[in-house]
Design an enzyme around this catalytic site. Sequence first.
Site, PDB file in Angstrom:
ATOM      1  CE  LYS A 108     -16.839   2.233  -6.428  1.00 44.03           C
ATOM      2  NZ  LYS A 108     -16.569   1.175  -7.422  1.00 44.03           N
ATOM      3  CG  ASP A 121      -2.096   0.943   1.076  1.00 46.83           C
ATOM      4  OD1 ASP A 121      -3.188   0.471   0.694  1.00 46.83           O
ATOM      5  OD2 ASP A 121      -1.933   2.157   1.320  1.00 46.83           O
ATOM      6  CB  CYS A 139     -20.253  -1.579  -3.562  1.00 47.13           C
ATOM      7  SG  CYS A 139     -18.653  -2.250  -3.118  1.00 47.13           S
ATOM      8  NE  ARG A 173     -22.519 -11.071   2.945  1.00 45.66           N
ATOM      9  CZ  ARG A 173     -23.016 -11.984   3.777  1.00 45.66           C
ATOM     10  NH1 ARG A 173     -24.289 -11.935   4.124  1.00 45.66           N
ATOM     11  NH2 ARG A 173     -22.235 -12.920   4.275  1.00 45.66           N
ATOM     12  CE  LYS A 227     -18.410  -5.344  -7.228  1.00 47.17           C
ATOM     13  NZ  LYS A 227     -18.733  -5.792  -5.865  1.00 47.17           N
ATOM     14  CD  GLU A 231     -15.652  -6.279  -4.026  1.00 47.94           C
ATOM     15  OE1 GLU A 231     -16.282  -6.966  -3.203  1.00 47.94           O
ATOM     16  OE2 GLU A 231     -15.938  -5.110  -4.308  1.00 47.94           O
ATOM     17  CG  PHE A 232     -19.391 -11.078  -6.121  1.00 47.07           C
ATOM     18  CD1 PHE A 232     -20.211 -10.293  -6.910  1.00 47.07           C
ATOM     19  CD2 PHE A 232     -18.489 -11.940  -6.740  1.00 47.07           C
ATOM     20  CE1 PHE A 232     -20.149 -10.368  -8.293  1.00 47.07           C
ATOM     21  CE2 PHE A 232     -18.416 -12.020  -8.119  1.00 47.07           C
ATOM     22  CZ  PHE A 232     -19.249 -11.236  -8.908  1.00 47.07           C
ATOM     23  N   GLY A 278     -34.994   0.700   5.162  1.00 49.71           N
ATOM     24  CA  GLY A 278     -34.080   1.544   5.924  1.00 49.71           C
ATOM     25  C   GLY A 278     -34.072   2.962   5.398  1.00 49.71           C
ATOM     26  NE  ARG A 307     -15.273   3.504   1.469  1.00 55.14           N
ATOM     27  CZ  ARG A 307     -14.584   2.497   0.935  1.00 55.14           C
ATOM     28  NH1 ARG A 307     -13.861   2.700  -0.138  1.00 55.14           N
ATOM     29  NH2 ARG A 307     -14.635   1.292   1.488  1.00 55.14           N
TER      30      ARG A 307
END
Length: 455
Positions: free
Chosen positions: A287, A59, A284, A178, A228, A175-176, A277, A352
């Site tokens: 976006k 990173d 995700c 949560r 995706k 990727e999937f 909610g 985010r």
Amino acid sequence: MSPRHARSRAATATGTEAGELPARSARRSAKVGVVGAGYVGLATSVSLAYLGHEVCCGDIDRAKVTKLARGEPTIVEEGIEEKLREGLASGRLRFVEGAARAAAGAAFVFLCVPTPRRDDGSADTAALEAAASEIGPHLEHGAVVVNKSTVPVGSTLLVERMIGRADVSVVSNPEFLREGSAVYDCLHPDRVVVGADDPGSAARVGSLFAGTGAPLIVTDAATAETIKYASNAFLATKLSFVNSVASLCEAVGADVRDVLLGMAYDRRIGFEYLRPGPGWGGSCLPKDTRALVYLARQAGYDFELLHAAIEANDRQLHQVVEKIRVAAGGELSERVVAVWGLTFKAGTDDRRESPALEVSRRLLAAGASLKVYDPTVKEQIPGLDGSVEICRDAYGACGGAHVLAVLTEWEELRWLDFAKVKDLLASPCVVDARNLLDPAALRRMGFAYTGIGRP
């Protein structure tokens, strides 16, 4: 016909039944580089190390790398600390500064960098391009570069161009995950999707996840990238539908809990994502829905259904603010609102595109003062401008407030002493935007309770 334009290849294999992909069942340890130590990169790194691979995660943030190398998680995520420390102790996991160092000597390099949304809805691939350019000269001969970030359709070709090496393969492996259960999802995926023109590269990437026993779907890169976006767009649409059903329930006097329960037992519908909610958010869904709208528009297709889902989500945010305004006596100016929760969901510290944060901003814009409690927030938040007091506990947020707004479904909030909460509030009014609390019990105590789609 070029493989890029050939019919999509699809195959599945579970457990050790490899079918057309025998490498799927091989559980050899591989040297893996991961570029990016955010949610996706960190969860991917600790999970691949747990599956027995040698993982080096890089990173650009030196402070983050130092902290992770000490075994200190940089995100709130169930299971991350245990798997992080286990990986470090085993020697299978290490952290370095920079993409090039992560890629050096690796047979596989996962790109897990951010692709934020531009103003027009498209994804900003600057970080992806920079990472690909940096690792290009340092890749091993025959290495496979894996796009793990959520990227626009065609990004595999973009990364190929940025790397500029014919001896290196680039595949898509979306990727999937949560947030809040990212490590679990890495180790127990519903499916593993690999998009590649070269079946051999796809098989090699699939073999990394052999220990999960998940179905493996192999297709071309563009299809994998679209899977995706389409998956997240469907989930967002499902949530918008549920919130719209909740609004209908309020209009006709029905109870949304029982309506959704009656729906969920239909196997075609299921229980997942059937909770109303304040709106959907996170890193995700907002976006990716806008990116898919942009992609469709560029291709000449007006994705009206997805437009409607996005608009319904914005209406839901407005309706929650209105519920709070009504509970506060019809006016938000000079009113104090106790806010419980700022993250976009419980079990994570990610804010985010958080609906809780957006509702809070709108309350401030309407003249309210906020007293905020979230277990992951200890100091003032940039961008939350106005009269905001960050409180150390949920009770502290209630002192003198005219209305209590529950905006994130933290489980600890369900079990508080509500007699104490009532005494602390200036007015015993609750707007439960997560339907977390028991309305009957609160009303017996003298609270004015407002939920989402509940009588």
